[in-house]
Design a protein around this motif. Structure first.
Motif, PDB file in Angstrom:
ATOM      1  N   SER A 232       0.818  -1.213   0.000  1.00  0.00           N
ATOM      2  CA  SER A 232       0.000   0.000   0.000  1.00  0.00           C
ATOM      3  C   SER A 232       0.853   1.265   0.000  1.00  0.00           C
ATOM      4  N   ASP A 233       0.183   2.392  -0.169  1.00  0.00           N
ATOM      5  CA  ASP A 233       0.866   3.681  -0.075  1.00  0.00           C
ATOM      6  C   ASP A 233       1.369   3.943   1.339  1.00  0.00           C
ATOM      7  N   ALA A 234       0.740   3.325   2.326  1.00  0.00           N
ATOM      8  CA  ALA A 234       1.134   3.553   3.718  1.00  0.00           C
ATOM      9  C   ALA A 234       2.549   3.071   4.008  1.00  0.00           C
ATOM     10  N   ALA A 235       3.050   2.140   3.188  1.00  0.00           N
ATOM     11  CA  ALA A 235       4.397   1.593   3.401  1.00  0.00           C
ATOM     12  C   ALA A 235       5.418   2.250   2.482  1.00  0.00           C
ATOM     13  N   SER A 236       5.169   3.480   2.073  1.00  0.00           N
ATOM     14  CA  SER A 236       5.987   4.129   1.054  1.00  0.00           C
ATOM     15  C   SER A 236       7.435   4.359   1.464  1.00  0.00           C
ATOM     16  N   TYR A 237       7.729   4.347   2.768  1.00  0.00           N
ATOM     17  CA  TYR A 237       9.119   4.588   3.200  1.00  0.00           C
ATOM     18  C   TYR A 237       9.755   3.330   3.781  1.00  0.00           C
ATOM     19  N   LEU A 238       9.169   2.190   3.500  1.00  0.00           N
ATOM     20  CA  LEU A 238       9.779   0.910   3.861  1.00  0.00           C
ATOM     21  C   LEU A 238      10.395   0.309   2.606  1.00  0.00           C
ATOM     22  N   ASN A 239      11.668  -0.013   2.667  1.00  0.00           N
ATOM     23  CA  ASN A 239      12.359  -0.571   1.507  1.00  0.00           C
ATOM     24  C   ASN A 239      13.543  -1.398   1.980  1.00  0.00           C
ATOM     25  N   GLY A 240      13.608  -2.647   1.531  1.00  0.00           N
ATOM     26  CA  GLY A 240      14.721  -3.516   1.888  1.00  0.00           C
ATOM     27  C   GLY A 240      14.641  -4.077   3.289  1.00  0.00           C
ATOM     28  N   THR A 241      13.460  -4.062   3.874  1.00  0.00           N
ATOM     29  CA  THR A 241      13.319  -4.523   5.247  1.00  0.00           C
ATOM     30  C   THR A 241      12.612  -5.870   5.301  1.00  0.00           C
ATOM     31  N   THR A 242      12.660  -6.509   6.474  1.00  0.00           N
ATOM     32  CA  THR A 242      11.952  -7.761   6.721  1.00  0.00           C
ATOM     33  C   THR A 242      11.057  -7.591   7.934  1.00  0.00           C
TER      34      THR A 242
END
Length: 252
Positions: A232-242
């Motif tokens: 979703s757009d809500a996760a726009s600043y999550l990248n490369g995480t688990t």
């Protein structure tokens, strides 16, 4: 873009976690493309259509390079709407409900697990990249495993290696695709009530529960909720995480 403009491709989605993710995304308004090799993929898509959702199914062996390469053509015009890829397809061979130790593992079995679990995700994501970056917005979600995060007495070495590799692939993709508007993240499920988990030998799931602070197995729907967030757009600043979904069985 609205959810209806964002086609979601979910691999290994005929049942279990994949089916729950496809249903969750469909309920959020996304058109969904369900792929699998079990022969159940059309029934899963038909059930979603009966509920009024936009869903279609394709039989796809993700380890088959030619088949994955032909995927855009097989999907047709809808491929231009591709915005979300959930790499869920995976296998975990058992013998009498248990994985073989490395000393007894046939090379053919090792290779098959890596071909499906790791190379399959590579091929599908590679095929999807042009469509994702052309939109300037995309989400790739890798379904890994707690076996990629800590020791496991349940998963075989090939399964653990493939899921660990998937995490590394996700980090590389996140670095390469992030500047082009596409995020790549992982979900690492713990013990989830799926056909795969139910295939374990007697007593293995019960022993696993002793190490879960919440005292129970998870559900596919609980994993799907996290996948929906990452897509979703809500996760726009999550990248490369688990994100671990394991009831506290692993705490980094």
């Amino acid at each position: 873009m609205s959810e209806r403009d964002r086609l979601a491709l979910v691999t290994g989605a005929a049942r279990g976690i994949g089916a729950a993710v496809a249903r969750h995304l469909a309920q959020r308004g996304h058109p969904v493309l369900i792929t699998d090799v079990t022969g159940e993929e059309e029934a899963t898509a038909a059930a979603l259509r009966a509920e009024g959702h936009d869903a279609r199914a394709l039989r796809l062996d993700v380890s088959d390079e030619a088949a994955v390469g032909a995927l855009p053509g097989a999907v047709g015009a809808d491929w231009s709407r591709l915005a979300i890829v959930v790499n869920n397809a995976g296998i975990s061979p058992k013998h009498g409900g248990k994985p073989l130790p490395v000393a007894e593992m046939p090379v053919a079995e090792w290779r098959r697990v890596l071909e499906v679990n790791l190379t399959g995700a590579f091929l599908v994501t590679q095929a999807a990249i042009p469509a994702l970056v052309s939109r300037g917005w995309g989400r790739v979600v890798m379904i890994t495993s707690q076996a990629a995060r800590a020791k496991s007495m349940v998963a075989g070495a090939h399964y653990a290696a493939s899921k660990t590799g998937l995490t590394g692939l996700a980090r590389s993709l996140a670095t390469q695709l992030g500047p082009r508007g596409v995020t790549v993240n992982c979900i690492a499920p713990g013990r989830i009530e799926t056909p795969m988990a139910m295939g374990a030998a007697a007593g293995m799931n019960e022993a696993f529960l002793a190490n879960i602070p919440l005292g129970r197995m998870g559900t596919p729907e609980e994993v799907a909720e996290v996948a929906g967030f990452l897509a979703s757009d809500a996760a726009s600043y999550l990248n490369g995480t688990t994100i671990d979904v394991g009831g506290g069985s692993f705490m980094p």
